[in-house]
Motif scaffolding. Structure first.
Motif, mmCIF file in Angstrom:
data_model
loop_
_atom_site.group_PDB
_atom_site.id
_atom_site.type_symbol
_atom_site.label_atom_id
_atom_site.label_comp_id
_atom_site.label_asym_id
_atom_site.label_seq_id
_atom_site.Cartn_x
_atom_site.Cartn_y
_atom_site.Cartn_z
ATOM 1 N N ILE A 90 -3.539 6.159 16.111
ATOM 2 C CA ILE A 90 -4.772 6.454 16.852
ATOM 3 C C ILE A 90 -5.115 5.304 17.793
ATOM 4 O O ILE A 90 -5.402 5.500 18.972
ATOM 5 C CB ILE A 90 -5.948 6.711 15.881
ATOM 6 N N VAL A 91 -5.069 4.086 17.250
ATOM 7 C CA VAL A 91 -5.427 2.911 18.055
ATOM 8 C C VAL A 91 -4.457 2.733 19.217
ATOM 9 O O VAL A 91 -4.873 2.539 20.374
ATOM 10 C CB VAL A 91 -5.463 1.638 17.176
ATOM 11 N N ASP A 92 -3.169 2.824 18.930
ATOM 12 C CA ASP A 92 -2.163 2.606 19.980
ATOM 13 C C ASP A 92 -2.325 3.610 21.118
ATOM 14 O O ASP A 92 -2.335 3.231 22.301
ATOM 15 C CB ASP A 92 -0.756 2.710 19.403
ATOM 16 N N SER A 93 -2.454 4.896 20.772
ATOM 17 C CA SER A 93 -2.537 5.911 21.828
ATOM 18 C C SER A 93 -3.876 5.845 22.558
ATOM 19 O O SER A 93 -3.944 6.086 23.770
ATOM 20 C CB SER A 93 -2.308 7.311 21.248
ATOM 21 N N SER A 94 -4.940 5.488 21.841
ATOM 22 C CA SER A 94 -6.258 5.392 22.476
ATOM 23 C C SER A 94 -6.332 4.212 23.433
ATOM 24 O O SER A 94 -6.906 4.309 24.526
ATOM 25 C CB SER A 94 -7.352 5.263 21.416
ATOM 26 N N VAL A 95 -5.754 3.094 23.026
ATOM 27 C CA VAL A 95 -5.731 1.918 23.898
ATOM 28 C C VAL A 95 -4.916 2.218 25.162
ATOM 29 O O VAL A 95 -5.312 1.859 26.285
ATOM 30 C CB VAL A 95 -5.169 0.692 23.147
ATOM 31 N N ALA A 96 -3.791 2.902 24.981
ATOM 32 C CA ALA A 96 -2.957 3.258 26.135
ATOM 33 C C ALA A 96 -3.715 4.199 27.079
ATOM 34 O O ALA A 96 -3.648 4.046 28.317
ATOM 35 C CB ALA A 96 -1.659 3.907 25.656
ATOM 36 N N LEU A 97 -4.435 5.157 26.506
ATOM 37 C CA LEU A 97 -5.230 6.087 27.317
ATOM 38 C C LEU A 97 -6.330 5.354 28.072
ATOM 39 O O LEU A 97 -6.561 5.602 29.265
ATOM 40 C CB LEU A 97 -5.854 7.160 26.413
ATOM 41 N N ALA A 98 -7.023 4.468 27.366
ATOM 42 C CA ALA A 98 -8.109 3.710 27.995
ATOM 43 C C ALA A 98 -7.576 2.847 29.142
ATOM 44 O O ALA A 98 -8.202 2.750 30.211
ATOM 45 C CB ALA A 98 -8.809 2.843 26.951
ATOM 46 N N LYS A 99 -6.433 2.230 28.931
ATOM 47 C CA LYS A 99 -5.852 1.366 29.958
ATOM 48 C C LYS A 99 -5.451 2.182 31.186
ATOM 49 O O LYS A 99 -5.703 1.773 32.333
ATOM 50 C CB LYS A 99 -4.642 0.624 29.393
ATOM 51 N N LYS A 100 -4.863 3.333 30.954
ATOM 52 C CA LYS A 100 -4.432 4.190 32.057
ATOM 53 C C LYS A 100 -5.633 4.703 32.861
ATOM 54 O O LYS A 100 -5.589 4.749 34.094
ATOM 55 C CB LYS A 100 -3.626 5.376 31.509
ATOM 56 N N ARG A 101 -6.694 5.083 32.139
ATOM 57 C CA ARG A 101 -7.854 5.680 32.804
ATOM 58 C C ARG A 101 -8.811 4.643 33.382
ATOM 59 O O ARG A 101 -9.377 4.843 34.451
ATOM 60 C CB ARG A 101 -8.634 6.538 31.800
ATOM 61 N N ARG A 102 -9.022 3.535 32.631
ATOM 62 C CA ARG A 102 -10.142 2.654 32.968
ATOM 63 C C ARG A 102 -9.771 1.177 33.082
ATOM 64 O O ARG A 102 -10.630 0.344 33.333
ATOM 65 C CB ARG A 102 -11.241 2.811 31.901
#
Length: 414
Positions: A90-102
């Motif tokens: 969860i943390v890994d994919s969420s951090v990657a999503l946040a970095k890509k988006r924001r």
């Protein structure tokens, strides 16, 4: 891909305040993804929002969080608490999503909040009974208190639990074309309900994708909703009015009960909703429905016609359908103050349009007694020639269906 799309839908919902099912369906129709996972993430995040926010609150520490980060954190907490995904994933994919988006700063914030909140779950033990029920079931406190006052603690607990269960896939057999027994023989994935005569449960995927639906031998309709037309019980040859008819589920049920003999005038406010009624009627072969655009709160809409039987499935707060429309639970309680006078006006118009000796069914998909029993009690008090024949409330846990209220009223000669 699925988490990406789910986040898109949640952000759009949060920004635009649109209906969740509309945002979801629009997105799913535009992408080739695993619908079940996206649906679970979207609905689950909103359904359990109060609990998720409570878990995150101490770790956000009062910071103002942008919409994308906020919805990503809520979705991630939902996966942690209710989908039991591995925390590292969860943390890994969420951090990657946040970095890509924001960007990197947002990714760092999401990483810190998730790691901290997963390691230190919120303590619910010190909450009062009402606050605990509110948080653990994600129902606003005002709603918990209202239900408890109207139904008592134990029944309220059952209602709150039912609101978070997955609804049964239920359909109504179209008896204008087939019997329930013949349908089940034709497609054994349909099973007979033990509660009502026309209801079937479906053990496959989407009912709307079945051949039975396309042929018009079944239509999607919750079981408690099916009880409404049965309570009015219109006979062949009658003149019937459906005052607030869209999308036509109950209207077409009335036609089936009348064996397509007589007439049903069906009204709704919007032209596109009349199209829904006509589409349903065409698919189901219900030929006696005359669907028209009209405002049922305006008596002039109906001319001088009077009716043997009237269905008033009134606008309401929708507190009986929280398992299906999860976002309704977060509506402001002031909505009740706005809708009760409209219900009263509609009942008054139904009275004026009902023949002497005729019947009215007033129904809602709410379980709030102010909109139901109290509304009817006031109506009958104001109209001594109206009497209650049968009144019932179906709570969400009664048949694992929607919560519904319905009352059969008769207009007697004084």
């Amino acid at each position: 891909m699925e988490r990406d799309l789910a986040l898109d839908i949640l952000v759009a919902y949060e920004k635009d305040h649109t209906y969740l099912n509309i945002a979801l369906n629009h997105a799913l129709n535009s992408h080739q993804v695993k619908n079940d996972l996206v649906t679970a993430l979207v609905y689950g995040t909103i359904q359990y929002r109060l609990r998720l926010e409570y878990e995150l609150k101490a770790h956000i520490q009062g910071k103002r969080v942008k919409v994308t980060e906020r919805m990503l954190l809520l979705m991630s907490m939902y996966e942690h608490l209710y989908m039991h995904m591995p925390d590292y994933a969860i943390v890994d994919s969420s951090v990657a999503l946040a970095k890509k988006r924001r960007g990197a700063r947002a990714a760092s914030f999401v990483n810190a909040v998730l790691r901290s909140s997963f390691a230190q779950p919120a303590d619910l033990s010190s909450l009062s009974e009402d606050d605990y029920l509110s948080i653990i079931t994600s129902h606003p406190l005002w709603l918990v208190k209202m239900l408890k006052k109207q139904y008592g603690l134990e029944t309220t607990k059952k209602i709150l639990a039912s609101d978070n269960e997955v609804p049964i896939k239920c359909a109504r057999v179209n008896t204008l074309k087939i019997s329930r027994e013949a349908l089940i023989q034709k497609d054994p994935r349909f099973k007979a309900s033990p509660y009502t005569k026309d209801a079937v449960y479906y053990e496959g995927g989407n009912i709307a994708h079945t051949q039975a639906f396309k042929e018009g031998i079944v239509t999607i309709q919750d079981e408690s909703s099916q009880c409404v037309a049965q309570l009015l019980s219109p006979q062949p040859g009658m003149q019937v009015l459906d005052m607030c008819a869209a999308p036509g589920s109950k209207t077409t049920h009335l036609a089936a009960l009348m064996d397509n003999q007589g007439t049903i005038d069906a009204f709704d406010l919007y032209k596109h909703k009349i199209a829904l009624i006509n589409d349903n009627a065409s698919r189901l072969g219900a030929t006696i429905i005359n669907a028209q655009v009209g405002d049922a709160t305006n008596l002039e809409t109906f001319g001088k016609k009077q009716y043997d039987a009237i269905l008033l499935d009134g606008p309401c707060t929708g507190l009986g359908v929280l398992a299906r429309k999860v976002e309704i639970r977060y509506h402001e309680p002031s909505a009740m103050d706005e809708i009760i006078p409209i219900q009263k006006k509609l009942l008054e118009n139904a009275y004026q349009l009902c023949k002497m000796g005729g019947n009215i069914v007033y129904s809602t998909c709410t379980i709030n007694k102010k909109e139901n029993e109290k509304q009817v009690a006031t109506f009958v008090k104001d109209h001594p020639d109206m009497r209650v024949v049968e009144e019932k409330t179906i709570l969400p846990f009664d048949m694992h269906s929607d919560g519904f209220y319905m009352c059969l009223l008769k207009k007697d000669e004084l």
